[in-house]
Design a protein around this motif. Structure first.
Motif, PDB file in Angstrom:
ATOM      1  N   ASP A 263      45.739  35.865  36.780  1.00  0.00           N
ATOM      2  CA  ASP A 263      44.577  35.353  36.490  1.00  0.00           C
ATOM      3  C   ASP A 263      43.995  34.843  35.202  1.00  0.00           C
ATOM      4  N   ALA A 264      44.247  36.396  34.469  1.00  0.00           N
ATOM      5  CA  ALA A 264      44.258  36.557  33.161  1.00  0.00           C
ATOM      6  C   ALA A 264      44.042  35.339  32.068  1.00  0.00           C
ATOM      7  N   ILE A 265      45.804  34.551  32.509  1.00  0.00           N
ATOM      8  CA  ILE A 265      45.663  33.587  31.753  1.00  0.00           C
ATOM      9  C   ILE A 265      44.817  32.608  32.226  1.00  0.00           C
ATOM     10  N   LYS A 266      44.213  32.268  33.283  1.00  0.00           N
ATOM     11  CA  LYS A 266      43.165  31.275  34.371  1.00  0.00           C
ATOM     12  C   LYS A 266      42.197  31.080  33.587  1.00  0.00           C
ATOM     13  N   ALA A 267      41.491  32.733  33.790  1.00  0.00           N
ATOM     14  CA  ALA A 267      40.056  32.912  33.069  1.00  0.00           C
ATOM     15  C   ALA A 267      40.589  32.684  31.857  1.00  0.00           C
ATOM     16  N   ALA A 268      41.153  32.948  30.776  1.00  0.00           N
ATOM     17  CA  ALA A 268      41.231  32.761  28.914  1.00  0.00           C
ATOM     18  C   ALA A 268      41.200  31.668  29.446  1.00  0.00           C
ATOM     19  N   ILE A 269      42.407  30.254  30.007  1.00  0.00           N
ATOM     20  CA  ILE A 269      42.515  29.042  29.295  1.00  0.00           C
ATOM     21  C   ILE A 269      40.788  28.802  29.819  1.00  0.00           C
ATOM     22  N   VAL A 270      40.037  28.864  30.803  1.00  0.00           N
ATOM     23  CA  VAL A 270      38.962  28.570  30.777  1.00  0.00           C
ATOM     24  C   VAL A 270      37.865  28.176  30.151  1.00  0.00           C
ATOM     25  N   SER A 271      38.005  29.611  29.701  1.00  0.00           N
ATOM     26  CA  SER A 271      36.929  30.421  28.547  1.00  0.00           C
ATOM     27  C   SER A 271      36.892  29.426  27.134  1.00  0.00           C
ATOM     28  N   MET A 272      37.754  29.975  27.390  1.00  0.00           N
ATOM     29  CA  MET A 272      38.904  28.785  25.307  1.00  0.00           C
ATOM     30  C   MET A 272      38.189  27.383  25.530  1.00  0.00           C
ATOM     31  N   GLY A 273      37.746  26.250  26.201  1.00  0.00           N
ATOM     32  CA  GLY A 273      37.396  25.649  27.138  1.00  0.00           C
ATOM     33  C   GLY A 273      38.793  24.598  27.831  1.00  0.00           C
ATOM     34  N   GLY A 274      39.611  24.803  27.581  1.00  0.00           N
ATOM     35  CA  GLY A 274      40.740  23.737  28.202  1.00  0.00           C
ATOM     36  C   GLY A 274      40.286  23.117  29.840  1.00  0.00           C
ATOM     37  N   VAL A 275      39.197  23.138  30.542  1.00  0.00           N
ATOM     38  CA  VAL A 275      39.273  22.681  31.198  1.00  0.00           C
ATOM     39  C   VAL A 275      37.893  21.557  30.703  1.00  0.00           C
ATOM     40  N   ASP A 276      37.308  21.812  29.611  1.00  0.00           N
ATOM     41  CA  ASP A 276      36.814  20.823  28.761  1.00  0.00           C
ATOM     42  C   ASP A 276      37.518  19.686  28.274  1.00  0.00           C
ATOM     43  N   LEU A 277      38.990  20.172  28.016  1.00  0.00           N
ATOM     44  CA  LEU A 277      40.140  19.245  27.655  1.00  0.00           C
ATOM     45  C   LEU A 277      40.215  18.623  27.938  1.00  0.00           C
ATOM     46  N   CYS A 278      40.055  19.004  29.776  1.00  0.00           N
ATOM     47  CA  CYS A 278      41.354  17.816  30.633  1.00  0.00           C
ATOM     48  C   CYS A 278      40.269  17.541  30.689  1.00  0.00           C
TER      49      CYS A 278
END
Length: 86
Positions: free
Chosen positions: A19-34
């Motif tokens: 979950d910590a990795i998922k949170a980091a991906i979201v906080s670093m803009g991974g969703v916006d990139l997708c």
């Protein structure tokens, strides 16, 4: 497209982790990139890109509620999915 596809598969594998990795991906803009890739007319219709991207986003949606809420607050999160279905 090959490099982009590999990057999205990497995101898929990372988002399947803790979950910590998922949170980091979201906080670093991974969703916006997708979402940017999904809405791009050149890449958005490519199944080779869309399959791993949907898997990554699905993995991220399995994160704790606080992380999912951040995703839902991302501009046009749901709109990007609807535009691909039509």
């Amino acid at each position: 497209v090959d490099v982009l596809m590999e990057m999205i598969w990497l995101l898929t594998y990372l988002s399947a982790g803790e979950d910590a990795i998922k949170a980091a991906i979201v906080s670093m803009g991974g969703v916006d990139l997708c979402l940017q890739i999904c809405s791009n007319s050149i890449h958005g219709g490519n199944p080779a890109l869309m399959v791993p991207m949907m898997r990554a986003l699905g993995n991220l949606c399995a994160a704790p509620d606080a992380v999912v809420l951040c995703m839902l607050r991302s501009q046009n999160f749901l709109l990007a999915f609807w535009s691909r279905l039509g």
